[in-house]
Design an enzyme around this catalytic site. Sequence first.
Site, PDB file in Angstrom:
ATOM      1  CB  CYS A   1      11.544  27.605  29.128  1.00 51.27           C
ATOM      2  SG  CYS A   1      12.925  26.645  29.983  1.00 51.27           S
TER       3      CYS A   1
ATOM      4  CG  HIS B   1      10.880  23.531  26.145  1.00 51.83           C
ATOM      5  ND1 HIS B   1       8.570  23.470  26.609  1.00 51.83           N
ATOM      6  CD2 HIS B   1      10.811  25.100  27.331  1.00 51.83           C
ATOM      7  CE1 HIS B   1       8.748  24.428  27.760  1.00 51.83           C
ATOM      8  NE2 HIS B   1      10.086  24.849  28.514  1.00 51.83           N
TER       9      HIS B   1
END
Length: 407
Positions: free
Chosen positions: A346, A328
């Site tokens: 992440c 992201h």
Amino acid sequence: MRHVKGRARRAGAALAAVLTWAGLLAGCSAAGSAGLDIDRILGKPPAPENVIRVAPDDGSKDVRPKDRLRVRVPDGRLEKVTVVKSQDAQDSPVPGHVTPDGLTWEPDDGQLSLAAKYTVDVVALDAQGRRSARHTTFTTYVPGERFIAYVTPENRSTVGTGMIVSLSFSREIARRAAVERAVQVTANPPVEIRPHWFGGTRLDFRPERYWKPGTEVTVHLGLRDVEGAPAVYGLQDKTFTFTVGRSQVSLVDAARHMMDVRRDGELLATVPITAGAPKHPTYNGKMVVMDMLEVTRMNSRTVGFGGEYDIPDVPHAMKLTDSGTFLHGNYWEPEAPGHANVSHGCVGLQDVKGGGSDTPAGWFFDRSLVGDVVEIVNSKDKTVAPDNGLGGWNMAWKEWKAGSAVK
């Protein structure tokens, strides 16, 4: 003297402001009865679920047709509401309308369908103009002793070369061989495709290697009246297709803080990234993009990290695992990509608040497909499990074939 008096007046005003603020704080215990909103006074943004109300509740199962689908905000206005119904291996938009006051969205057809999964994505502004996003799902009642399969990917979609056909069953399947025989997955040009069971509610299909670009894949669910468990029968008799697009495989090197993006075997770009910090390393292994969200909320409590973070507007979010690994945009740690690993697992790319098309994250998002492969290496964590997301590419072909119920 005029200058001195001016200073005195300013000091008096400042003192009055301090006293007023102290009075507000002293009155916090009575805020409920007085109707004060302390979060607004302190400038703290409210939680998205307090801004955006969705009915039925997120995660609801066996929702009855008489139950009402509605999205509303107590103040402010709804900016965008998207509702998708997944039924019989097909996704279709649910048409609806926002009321003139901007506070409520309702479907044009108030009747919910049976045996369907509904996905609701909402972006709204509160009365202070602060933007919130919310993503919820619920499933409706399956009548009688029936079972259905929710299928990935979407019908008539174009996907990346790493897509795995995944069937998620609404009921535990005891007679797996019978159900497996009733599902046919074929490709043009032809390639061997084999199934693998992950427990009693999930059946995945893939070839030995990534799909060849341009392949047309057909999935036939011949499940109607197939007995999947004693006195429990299938409902679907449905065929759907998808197309494999260009090949894009991205290699994330967690130690080097870089991601090489290869399109059809050629290096397209090298992009700076940040991966999981030493206490929260990123999984190694091959992962497949499962979903793409222009903006989403990320709350650490949903993935077992307590109250460490709650970011309401994460841009350019691409889901890689069921356990919460995303690739992201990252606007809150602008210096980290290319230099340090600071995330909770992440993979982050440079971005700006709200998401920018000319940022590394925006550039990658615009050039990606559901089904693209992201492989992570040199991280200090284990390899992602084959059933965590579409992680089946991490299983050897011999072991994959051994997961069939048909011997």
